[in-house]
Enzyme design. Sequence first.
Site, PDB file in Angstrom:
ATOM      1  N   LYS A 124      43.669  50.469  23.812  1.00 46.97           N
ATOM      2  CA  LYS A 124      43.429  50.139  22.392  1.00 46.97           C
ATOM      3  C   LYS A 124      44.570  49.290  21.842  1.00 46.97           C
ATOM      4  O   LYS A 124      44.333  48.270  21.178  1.00 46.97           O
ATOM      5  CB  LYS A 124      43.280  51.431  21.568  1.00 46.97           C
ATOM      6  CG  LYS A 124      41.968  52.162  21.834  1.00 46.97           C
ATOM      7  CD  LYS A 124      41.935  53.551  21.179  1.00 46.97           C
ATOM      8  CE  LYS A 124      40.644  54.267  21.564  1.00 46.97           C
ATOM      9  NZ  LYS A 124      40.541  55.624  21.015  1.00 46.97           N
ATOM     10  N   GLN A 153      44.339  59.945  18.324  1.00 45.58           N
ATOM     11  CA  GLN A 153      43.513  60.107  19.514  1.00 45.58           C
ATOM     12  C   GLN A 153      43.095  61.569  19.677  1.00 45.58           C
ATOM     13  O   GLN A 153      43.919  62.481  19.554  1.00 45.58           O
ATOM     14  CB  GLN A 153      44.289  59.611  20.747  1.00 45.58           C
ATOM     15  CG  GLN A 153      43.494  59.624  22.034  1.00 45.58           C
ATOM     16  CD  GLN A 153      42.344  58.621  22.074  1.00 45.58           C
ATOM     17  OE1 GLN A 153      42.329  57.641  21.328  1.00 45.58           O
ATOM     18  NE2 GLN A 153      41.375  58.869  22.926  1.00 45.58           N
ATOM     19  N   ASP A 184      38.658  54.994  12.721  1.00 41.74           N
ATOM     20  CA  ASP A 184      37.719  55.741  13.558  1.00 41.74           C
ATOM     21  C   ASP A 184      36.427  56.053  12.800  1.00 41.74           C
ATOM     22  O   ASP A 184      35.427  56.413  13.415  1.00 41.74           O
ATOM     23  CB  ASP A 184      38.337  57.088  13.978  1.00 41.74           C
ATOM     24  CG  ASP A 184      38.936  57.064  15.376  1.00 41.74           C
ATOM     25  OD1 ASP A 184      38.427  56.314  16.228  1.00 41.74           O
ATOM     26  OD2 ASP A 184      39.913  57.806  15.597  1.00 41.74           O
TER      27      ASP A 184
HETATM   28  N1  GUN Z   1      38.601  60.348  21.907  1.00 40.39           N
HETATM   29  C1  GUN Z   1      37.481  59.917  22.530  1.00 40.39           C
HETATM   30  N2  GUN Z   1      36.879  58.956  21.797  1.00 40.39           N
HETATM   31  C2  GUN Z   1      37.643  58.774  20.698  1.00 40.39           C
HETATM   32  C3  GUN Z   1      37.545  57.915  19.573  1.00 40.39           C
HETATM   33  O1  GUN Z   1      36.608  57.116  19.425  1.00 40.39           O
HETATM   34  N3  GUN Z   1      38.537  58.027  18.660  1.00 40.39           N
HETATM   35  C4  GUN Z   1      39.548  58.907  18.788  1.00 40.39           C
HETATM   36  N4  GUN Z   1      40.455  58.941  17.837  1.00 40.39           N
HETATM   37  N5  GUN Z   1      39.676  59.716  19.822  1.00 40.39           N
HETATM   38  C5  GUN Z   1      38.714  59.653  20.763  1.00 40.39           C
END
Ligand code: GUN
Length: 287
Positions: free
Chosen positions: A50, A94, A117
């Site tokens: 990311k 995350q 998110d």
């Molecule tokens: N863990 C798995 N997918 C995601 C996501 O889209 N965002 C976040 N913050 N954590 C995740």
Amino acid sequence: MTAVVLDGRALAARVRARVREEARAAGVVPSLAVVIVGEDPASRLYVRNKTRAAAEAGFREQTIALSADTSEAALLSVVRRLNDDPGVDGILVQLPLPPQIRPQAVIEAIDPAKDVDGFHPLNAGRLAIGKPALVPCTPKGVMTMLREAGVPVAGARALVLGRSTIVGRPMAALLTLADATVTLAHSRTRDLATECRRAEILIAAVGRAELVRGDWVAPGAAVIDVGINRTGEGRLVGDVAFAEALPRAGWISPVPGGVGPMTIASLLENTLAAALARRGGAVGSAA
Ligand code: GUN
């Protein structure tokens, strides 16, 4: 018929290049802060992907890595500091988090305007009532795939398999907004195979390796596989038995190289939208 295989890597690269160009043209350098708690190798890899994508798009990015024994109070104070930092446009914590931290408490602490998110109840609620919102990245990426592939959505029978707050529920909301007729199926759904066979658009997001068999797929259907599962032999597979579904579907996304890269592309779109909104532009978009 053999399905068109939807190349998520290629499409994500185009989306990321477009985001980079839009930010440049607007004279904006969006800033993304990613918080990770603990050492889970998969989460670390996701976070690296990311932030690397953000840097490649010309964004500013920072990773705040906290130890696995971080308290909820300590994490909340990091989130508040990022909320108050005018130099931060997007905050992503995350998931999953260690057991001593309640994820919902953290999600609700994030400034909704920086919630790239799209998990905050304000954004989830705005999406549910069809108002502009920051939308969860994975379902947003699926909508981009469907749109770019020219899959007819309005009036189509769509089945979303899985009711998670990260994928299934917002996916159903986005398809509803795009005028599909949506069924949201889950572990308690009776006769899943029959439900799947009725679907012109089938989104699988349950995290069960190759649950959806080839003969569950209606001829010509668009099959989008959100699952990423590792088999006993260490193979990476989706929620759909790809080889079986390929000759029946009209479109199908592979695993890996399908939805995964689109999630990151959507995160960049959301971060740019948040940055523009915070500078007085539109308040994100519900698609
Ligand atoms: N863990 C798995 N997918 C995601 C996501 O889209 N965002 C976040 N913050 N954590 C995740």
